[in-house]
Write an enzyme that holds these catalytic residues in place. Structure first.
Site, short mmCIF file in Angstrom:
data_model
loop_
_atom_site.label_atom_id
_atom_site.label_comp_id
_atom_site.label_asym_id
_atom_site.label_seq_id
_atom_site.Cartn_x
_atom_site.Cartn_y
_atom_site.Cartn_z
N ARG A 147 6.69 17.60 -6.44
CA ARG A 147 7.86 16.84 -6.02
C ARG A 147 9.10 17.58 -6.47
NH1 ARG A 147 4.18 13.26 -8.40
NH2 ARG A 147 3.34 11.66 -6.98
N LYS A 171 5.03 11.10 -11.76
CA LYS A 171 5.38 9.69 -11.82
C LYS A 171 4.60 9.00 -12.93
CE LYS A 171 6.76 8.96 -7.00
NZ LYS A 171 6.51 8.18 -5.77
N ARG A 244 6.52 20.05 0.17
CA ARG A 244 5.38 19.36 -0.47
C ARG A 244 4.39 18.88 0.59
NH1 ARG A 244 3.62 16.21 -4.89
NH2 ARG A 244 3.05 14.05 -4.43
N TYR A 276 -2.54 12.70 5.05
CA TYR A 276 -2.50 14.05 5.60
C TYR A 276 -3.64 14.30 6.57
CZ TYR A 276 1.05 14.74 2.09
OH TYR A 276 2.19 14.62 1.35
#
Length: 295
Positions: A147, A171, A244, A276
């Site tokens: 990220r 995160k 990303r 994805y």
């Protein structure tokens, strides 16, 4: 008086819940709009608010063209605010209780083709410190799938290039180890050796610096990547996480295991990574329609 309670709530969330500056700004915007709607509806006290007032406000936001993600955030802001009002004794009831959030729209992440990514990377010169920094950042983003916030949070001691990886904090303060491509590693090493000290790097542990020697900000990165894409002649819409998403999509297209991609991206849930696979299927469909004689 109603606006003062909003400010008290934001102060509470900032101090007690450690709400970030960006989240505070979003909540402040949501609740200010909410209060304006209530004023237009003739509501003068928080105790006068009913569920129908809230529904009316959300409907107006929807009619104004707000995205479902924005509507969900507005509902969340209102729920937390009314819960706080009741808990602090400002109101005796919570009209937001059982309020339903708008359903999320399934959105596929923005990705670029391998050719477009290579065009962007190859267009960045390495003849001056800032250009070498930009090339190193972009190569590292595409080479690791980090990220943007993780990239900008890197310190020198997070790099373990002799072992071929780096460590970053994602995160929820979850640290993870990510392999680094030899190409990305070479550009980062060149940046450290040839450019970083020229940007004032002797005084900080931050890896990527701005022109004044401080840690580069998200806003600074955003301006940089937009400028670099424009100079590369890429007219496609760009987002902060486009490299990303392209990293994950290209790995999947070339046969990488989904769970390995999950670990590299730092997703807590495999379901997040599975988006994805939908991107990959949509591209297969495009190829089929373009090349099959009877498509």
């Amino acid at each position: 008086m109603m606006r003062s309670h909003i400010e008290s709530f934001l102060q509470y969330m900032t101090v007690e819940k450690r709400m970030s500056a960006n989240t505070r700004q979003a909540y402040a915007s949501d609740l200010t709009q909410y209060a304006s709607t209530l004023t237009q509806l003739g509501v003068e006290e928080w105790n006068e608010v009913t569920r129908s007032h809230i529904v009316k406000h959300i409907e107006e936001l929807s009619q104004a063209g707000r995205a479902s993600s924005s509507l969900r955030r507005a509902v969340s802001s209102i729920r937390m605010f009314h819960h706080h009002l009741k808990m602090t004794g400002v109101t005796t009831t919570d009209p937001s209780l059982y309020l339903e959030s708008p359903k999320a729209e399934k959105q596929l992440p923005d990705t670029w083709s391998q050719t477009e990514v290579e065009r962007l990377l190859d267009s960045v010169p390495t003849s001056d410190p800032l250009s070498l920094r930009d090339r190193a950042m972009l190569e590292l983003l595409y080479g690791t799938g980090m990220r943007v916030s993780e990239l900008l949070g890197l310190d020198l001691d997070d790099l373990q290039f002799e072992l071929g990886y780096l460590q970053c904090e994602g995160k929820g303060e979850r640290a993870r180890i990510i392999p680094v491509s030899s190409v990305a590693q070479s550009f980062v090493e060149r940046y450290i050796q040839q450019a970083r000290n020229g940007l004032g790097g002797r005084e900080t542990e931050a890896l990527f610096l701005n022109g004044r020697g401080g840690r580069l900000s998200r806003q600074g990165f955003w301006k940089m990547i937009k400028r670099r894409a424009k100079l590369a002649g890429i007219e496609k819409e760009i987002t902060p996480h486009v490299l990303r998403h392209s990293f994950a999509t290209h790995l999947l297209e070339n046969g990488a295991d989904l769970r390995a991609i999950q670990q590299m991206l730092g997703h807590a849930d495999l379901a997040t990574t599975q988006v994805y696979t939908h991107v990959n299927k949509s591209r297969l469909h495009d190829v089929y329609r373009k090349h099959h004689p009877r498509a």
